[in-house]
Design a protein around this motif. Structure first.
Motif, PDB file in Angstrom:
ATOM      1  N   PRO A 157      42.566 -43.586 -20.587  1.00 41.40           N
ATOM      2  CA  PRO A 157      42.097 -44.673 -21.454  1.00 41.40           C
ATOM      3  C   PRO A 157      42.100 -46.030 -20.761  1.00 41.40           C
ATOM      4  N   ASN A 158      42.938 -46.178 -19.738  1.00 46.24           N
ATOM      5  CA  ASN A 158      43.021 -47.448 -19.024  1.00 46.24           C
ATOM      6  C   ASN A 158      41.778 -47.750 -18.182  1.00 46.24           C
ATOM      7  N   SER A 159      40.904 -46.768 -18.003  1.00 44.43           N
ATOM      8  CA  SER A 159      39.715 -46.974 -17.168  1.00 44.43           C
ATOM      9  C   SER A 159      38.790 -48.040 -17.752  1.00 44.43           C
ATOM     10  N   GLU A 181      38.504 -30.677 -22.577  1.00 43.49           N
ATOM     11  CA  GLU A 181      37.349 -31.177 -23.335  1.00 43.49           C
ATOM     12  C   GLU A 181      37.601 -32.607 -23.806  1.00 43.49           C
ATOM     13  N   THR A 182      38.844 -32.894 -24.146  1.00 42.61           N
ATOM     14  CA  THR A 182      39.201 -34.261 -24.556  1.00 42.61           C
ATOM     15  C   THR A 182      39.025 -35.235 -23.400  1.00 42.61           C
ATOM     16  N   ASP A 183      39.438 -34.805 -22.213  1.00 46.29           N
ATOM     17  CA  ASP A 183      39.255 -35.637 -21.017  1.00 46.29           C
ATOM     18  C   ASP A 183      37.774 -35.939 -20.788  1.00 46.29           C
ATOM     19  N   GLN A 184      36.934 -34.906 -20.947  1.00 45.13           N
ATOM     20  CA  GLN A 184      35.501 -35.081 -20.715  1.00 45.13           C
ATOM     21  C   GLN A 184      34.897 -36.063 -21.704  1.00 45.13           C
ATOM     22  N   LYS A 185      35.293 -35.981 -22.951  1.00 44.02           N
ATOM     23  CA  LYS A 185      34.786 -36.918 -23.959  1.00 44.02           C
ATOM     24  C   LYS A 185      35.231 -38.346 -23.651  1.00 44.02           C
ATOM     25  N   MET A 186      36.473 -38.501 -23.203  1.00 46.25           N
ATOM     26  CA  MET A 186      36.963 -39.825 -22.846  1.00 46.25           C
ATOM     27  C   MET A 186      36.187 -40.382 -21.654  1.00 46.25           C
ATOM     28  N   GLU A 190      33.128 -39.620 -20.752  1.00 53.19           N
ATOM     29  CA  GLU A 190      31.773 -39.960 -21.208  1.00 53.19           C
ATOM     30  C   GLU A 190      31.775 -41.300 -21.936  1.00 53.19           C
ATOM     31  N   SER A 191      32.826 -41.580 -22.677  1.00 59.05           N
ATOM     32  CA  SER A 191      32.947 -42.866 -23.361  1.00 59.05           C
ATOM     33  C   SER A 191      33.049 -44.014 -22.349  1.00 59.05           C
ATOM     34  N   HIS A 192      33.826 -43.789 -21.275  1.00 55.54           N
ATOM     35  CA  HIS A 192      33.934 -44.803 -20.223  1.00 55.54           C
ATOM     36  C   HIS A 192      32.568 -45.047 -19.575  1.00 55.54           C
ATOM     37  N   GLU A 193      31.868 -43.968 -19.301  1.00 58.34           N
ATOM     38  CA  GLU A 193      30.576 -44.086 -18.619  1.00 58.34           C
ATOM     39  C   GLU A 193      29.546 -44.801 -19.489  1.00 58.34           C
ATOM     40  N   GLN A 194      29.605 -44.557 -20.792  1.00 57.23           N
ATOM     41  CA  GLN A 194      28.701 -45.256 -21.708  1.00 57.23           C
ATOM     42  C   GLN A 194      28.949 -46.755 -21.677  1.00 57.23           C
TER      43      GLN A 194
END
Length: 377
Positions: A259-261, A296-301, A303-307
């Motif tokens: 989340p810190n990303s 899967e949770t990591d991947q969603k997180m 993707e949120s960073h990338e957005q």
């Protein structure tokens, strides 16, 4: 001598590149900055030194200072075309090919030819002339690049109808930016050096507003910087130069599913805006599955960073490699990154003991790169 034989296609490409004429473009951000004047000025210098150079087509727009620059340059006759009962003139491609000078001046590269002409667009005329080994010097305004059509409309509110493919500019052997400050251009406009006096008030309220001119000027300067950057990159590759030359800043933000990303991305956006530079947000999918368990949770997180990164204007890259530090280093060296933003390692002391520090490894693998280690948590 190499024993490798050229294929017929390779031999033809080499022959064509050697016989093709060179293209030089004087690039500006608006009418009246002095592109045609600069082109004629150079032509007169070349003529003075004995080069066979002639005018194929120059549009003076009734400007006396442009006419004064023609000097002793030879002017080839234009082709007359009857269109809707009116006689109009266009570039005479066949006359140029028959005359076959060393260099020909052809103004307004993005111009659309009159129906009945040999080619639909003037840049097609130029490509034909170049293919016969004749050098061409031309002019172009940035608003005529096809890829910028929507951007120009957003800035000026005017839809440019005459456009040309961006690769025509990319094919140019030399591009010269003709620059003039917006204030100086507006003064030229008021003096009647660009348009007739009765057109000036309306022009200043529309296309030639200072905000418009500043935005268009920045587009030209950025285009020139990109061209120079590509030339420098090609030079460094030819010479095998791997060190970073700090001619321009390039930023890389290293992220994970943490989340810190988001904090790192926002810091990267501020630095990129300060330097007005390109920036990359990079994650690495490690193939060391024993250590890295990507859920899967990591991947969603992620993707949120990338957005978020895309919203802030970054180029988002996902890499795959066994070693995170090595994969990041290879990418940084390839892209000539000058600044890297990373978060403090979340590894335990035991993990760091066995696997080492990604930051320390990266420092050893990249040269002349500033690394910003951002506190997290």
């Amino acid at each position: 001598m190499s024993d490798k034989r050229l294929t017929p296609e390779e031999a033809l490409n080499i022959c064509n590149s050697q016989s093709r004429g060179t293209l030089k473009i004087f690039l500006g951000y608006a009418p009246g900055v002095g592109k045609t004047f600069a082109m004629l000025n150079e032509a007169n210098r070349r003529l003075k030194y004995g080069q066979d150079i002639v005018i194929g087509y120059v549009e003076n727009h009734g400007r006396e200072e442009t006419d004064s620059q023609i000097g002793d340059l030879g002017v080839l006759p234009r082709k007359t075309i009857l269109y809707n009962g009116v006689e109009l003139s266009e570039l005479d491609v066949d006359a140029i090919l028959q005359r076959k000078p060393d260099t020909v001046l052809i103004d307004e590269l993005a111009h659309t030819n009159i129906p009945g002409s040999k080619n639909k667009k003037r840049y097609e005329d130029v490509l034909e002339i170049l293919s016969h080994g004749i050098n061409v010097i031309s002019t172009l305004n940035i608003q005529h690049l096809e890829s910028l059509n929507d951007v120009i409309f957003q800035i000026t509110g005017i839809r440019v109808n005459e456009t040309l493919p961006d690769n025509i500019l990319q094919q140019a052997d030399e591009v010269v930016v003709v620059d003039l400050t917006p204030d100086a251009l507006q003064n030229r406009l008021r003096r009647g050096a660009v348009y007739r006096p009765e057109k000036v008030p309306q022009a200043l309220k529309n296309f030639f507003r200072k905000g418009n001119l500043n935005a268009l000027r920045e587009l030209v300067l950025r285009q020139a910087a990109e061209d120079v950057d590509e030339d420098l990159d090609a030079y460094m590759k030819r010479k095998g130069i791997k060190d970073n030359w700090h001619t321009v800043e390039r930023l890389m933000v290293c992220i994970s599913s943490s989340p810190n990303s988001k904090k790192l991305i926002r810091r990267g956006a501020r630095i990129a805006n300060r330097y007005k530079c390109e920036w990359h947000v990079v994650s690495v999918n490690s193939t060391r599955l024993f250590f890295d368990n990507h859920t899967e949770t990591d991947q969603k997180m992620l993707e949120s960073h990338e957005q978020l990164a895309r919203q802030l204007g970054a180029e988002v890259i996902e890499l795959t490699g066994r070693s995170v530090s090595e994969t990041l280093a290879v990418y940084a060296n390839q892209k000539h990154i000058t600044q890297i933003i990373m978060g403090q390692s979340a590894r335990t002391k035991v993990e760091t003991f066995f696997r080492g520090s990604t930051v320390n490894k990266l420092i050893k693998m990249v040269k002349n790169v500033e690394i910003h280690l951002i506190p997290i948590g």
